[in-house]
Design an enzyme around this catalytic site. Structure first.
Site, PDB file in Angstrom:
ATOM      1  N   GLY A  83     -14.913  37.186 -12.021  1.00 36.13           N
ATOM      2  CA  GLY A  83     -14.766  37.535 -13.497  1.00 36.13           C
ATOM      3  C   GLY A  83     -13.829  37.310 -13.552  1.00 36.13           C
ATOM      4  O   GLY A  83     -12.142  37.133 -13.106  1.00 36.13           O
ATOM      5  N   SER A  84     -13.114  38.654 -14.507  1.00 37.57           N
ATOM      6  CA  SER A  84     -12.139  38.752 -15.343  1.00 37.57           C
ATOM      7  C   SER A  84     -11.342  39.520 -14.069  1.00 37.57           C
ATOM      8  O   SER A  84     -10.160  40.276 -14.452  1.00 37.57           O
ATOM      9  CB  SER A  84     -12.474  39.613 -16.759  1.00 37.57           C
ATOM     10  OG  SER A  84     -12.337  37.982 -18.147  1.00 37.57           O
ATOM     11  N   THR A  85     -11.706  40.870 -12.810  1.00 34.19           N
ATOM     12  CA  THR A  85     -10.876  41.117 -12.628  1.00 34.19           C
ATOM     13  C   THR A  85      -9.702  39.833 -12.006  1.00 34.19           C
ATOM     14  O   THR A  85      -8.916  40.745 -11.557  1.00 34.19           O
ATOM     15  CB  THR A  85     -11.770  42.071 -11.491  1.00 34.19           C
ATOM     16  OG1 THR A  85     -12.309  40.593 -10.785  1.00 34.19           O
ATOM     17  CG2 THR A  85     -12.700  42.753 -11.943  1.00 34.19           C
TER      18      THR A  85
END
Length: 586
Positions: free
Chosen positions: A304-306
């Site tokens: 995801g956004s990591t």
């Protein structure tokens, strides 16, 4: 006169002749008595010597029986053919010397089928103590013509005592070495486990065998007294905190799994790592269940956004962007059949820090477009996110990426979709973003700063690392990472809320959440990454995004373990300049 003299003379002669005869007879009697006494003494001496020999022999035999009886607990059972004792394994310790794994002695039950009188009765009696005994298999063993068969390995002292009380002929006990893990499941995925023959089959136990322990065992040179303990980089105190927080998070957010790692950003040492559900290596009946997978190293996920951490660092490091750069996120971005939207779009041009703290998919896609497809893949490979991670644990999965990268792949990967990697790899890459740009391979063994520097590879410029530290801290202060903040410890980080694929399509209701953090941000020493799989909204909350679950998990771990890690709190007000104001978004 003369005649009288003659008579007297004869008389004298006769008397003289009698006296010597009597004397001779007396002397003969004395000699006979002496010979008889001498013969009797000799016989008596012989008898005493014989008795002494017999007494000595029986004393020796009795002494040896007593000796073997006293040694029975160490050498094994007193009956049955000789069975080679299991090889010893070294103790495994944490970085502070606390025992994580050790050998102990336990009894195992064997039988000699040729001495079994009634197999049915024997099984019936044994089952009163061992209710899980396999009747059919045990019956086949007892009816065989083998001289020796195992019935049950690793008995408890109580079971051994109860079986002994049954007095069953033809069965006995042998003492064997069994691996014991004092912490139970606390560090199960790191330590791994051994099989019934005390051979490592997973985790660091398997790693030890691959480093020469198996060779020592096969040559008979592995003795408990001669094996040096193996010290790991793990801190048992921090490990306990991490696992405890994961168990609580699974319950609180009604998730199917959770995981976390605490990594030293300057040496690559893993201080703690856990994945739940896990198993108890002392009773590993569930160790192979698919839901007991070590998700931190053996599972690959869209993070995801990591992953936007790496996309932003890539744009900064390539020289095509600065903290003052702006990206148009005013409208959705269409690539082929794909339309890229923001979760809570601002509908305007965003600065690079705003792209980061608002977690803009459109802004990340435009950052990737600055570098290009080949440059994007090359950067992720340089950060170690596309290759199988090298570390001591055998259970390491290979990342998944598109076979052929096209523009749509580069765009979706920029915000964490379309590429899968392991959580530990993600943490290792983040360490390079925080420590000045050095990628250091992770280790579960102690490593000095000098040793780490010898292994490190410079993957980004120090200036890029400095900018990323600023963005991480900014996001914790006013962005989606606010719930990871711990007063005094200057935490920074990035959330990641990834939609999971269900029936071939991304589901808006099934998520894999993560929070990637570092602290203390003025000199980042530790990386903390938490993941939680399919969390549900907490009571009273309508959403279950990473900022609401994965971020608080990080805060709890840091709050409880920072003192163990040697990080002192600093409550002075930090005055780092803020480039943007935050309106509230995850």
């Amino acid at each position: 006169m003369k005649a009288n003299w003659i008579r007297r003379g004869k008389f004298r002669d006769s008397a003289a002749s009698v006296e010597p005869a009597a004397h001779a007879s007396a002397k003969g009697n004395i000699a006979f008595e002496g010979a008889r006494k001498k013969s009797g003494n000799r016989a008596r001496n012989r008898l005493i010597m014989a008795m002494s020999c017999f007494i000595g022999i029986y004393a020796i035999i009795g002494g040896r029986l007593v000796y073997y009886g006293m040694q029975g607990d160490e050498d094994g059972g007193s009956r049955g053919p000789a069975v080679q004792n299991l090889a010893s394994r070294p103790d495994i310790l944490d970085r502070n010397g606390e025992v994580l794994a050790t050998d102990i002695k336990t009894a195992s039950l064997f039988a000699e089928p040729r001495r079994i009188i009634d197999p049915d009765e024997t099984i019936e009696l044994l089952s009163t103590v061992l209710p899980d005994l396999d009747w059919e298999q045990t019956y086949r063993k007892l009816k065989s013509e083998a001289g020796f068969v195992w019935i049950k390995r690793g008995l408890t002292p109580r079971q051994q005592s109860q079986i002994m009380a049954l007095g069953i002929p033809g069965v006995g006990f042998r003492t064997e070495k069994t691996r014991f893990y004092p912490g139970g499941p606390t560090a199960s995925h790191i330590l791994g486990l051994v099989n019934i023959d005390n051979q490592g089959i997973a985790g660091m136990e398997k790693y030890l065998d691959s480093q020469g322990l198996t060779d020592l065992q096969s040559t008979g040179l592995a003795f408990q007294q001669g094996l040096e303990p193996v010290r790991l980089s793990i801190d048992l105190r921090v490990q306990h905190v991490v696992r405890d927080e994961l168990v609580q998070a699974m319950q609180r957010y009604r998730a199917i799994a959770a995981g976390a790692v605490v990594l030293n950003a300057k040496t690559g040492e893993v201080l703690a790592m856990a994945s739940v559900p896990d198993f108890d290596p002392n009773n590993p009946v569930h160790a192979l269940d698919k839901d007991r997978l070590n998700r931190m190293t053996a599972g690959t996920y869209e993070m995801g956004s990591t992953i936007k951490s790496f996309t932003t660092a890539m744009a900064l490091d390539a020289g095509g962007a600065t903290l003052q750069s702006k990206f148009d996120a005013s409208r959705p971005l269409t690539i082929g059949r794909q339309t890229i939207r923001d979760f809570h779009g601002k509908g305007r041009v965003l600065t690079l820090p705003e792209v980061f703290i608002y977690s803009s998919n459109i802004g990340s896609a435009r950052e990737a477009d600055l570098v290009g497809i080949e440059g994007h893949r090359a950067f992720l490979k340089r950060m170690g996110l596309l290759d199988r991670m090298q570390t001591e644990l055998p259970e390491v999965a290979r990342p998944v990426e598109p076979k052929v990268w096209k523009k749509v792949h580069s765009i979706t990967i920029s915000f964490g979709h379309g590429m899968m990697t392991t959580p530990l790899q993600t943490a290792v890459g983040a360490a390079a973003l925080m420590n000045g740009g050095k990628l250091i391979p992770p280790t579960f063994l102690p490593r000095s700063k000098e040793q780490a520097d010898a292994l490190a590879k410079q993957v980004i410029r120090p200036k890029t690392s400095e900018d990323m530290r600023y963005l991480y801290r900014l996001n914790a202060e006013v962005g989606s990472g606010k719930r990871a903040e711990v007063k005094g410890y200057r935490v920074g980080g990035k959330t990641g809320t990834a939609e999971k694929v269900v029936n071939g399509r991304y589901s808006k209701d099934v998520r894999f959440n993560a929070f990637l953090a570092a602290f203390p941000m003025d000199d980042p020493t530790y990386i903390v990454l938490t993941i939680i799989d399919e969390p549900k909204p907490e009571e009273g909350k309508a959403s279950a995004t990473a900022g609401l679950n994965a971020a608080p998990m990080v805060a709890n771990i840091i709050r409880r373990s920072a003192s163990f890690l040697g990080v002192k709190p600093d409550f002075r007000q930090e005055t780092a300049p803020m480039l943007v104001s935050y309106e509230g978004n995850d």
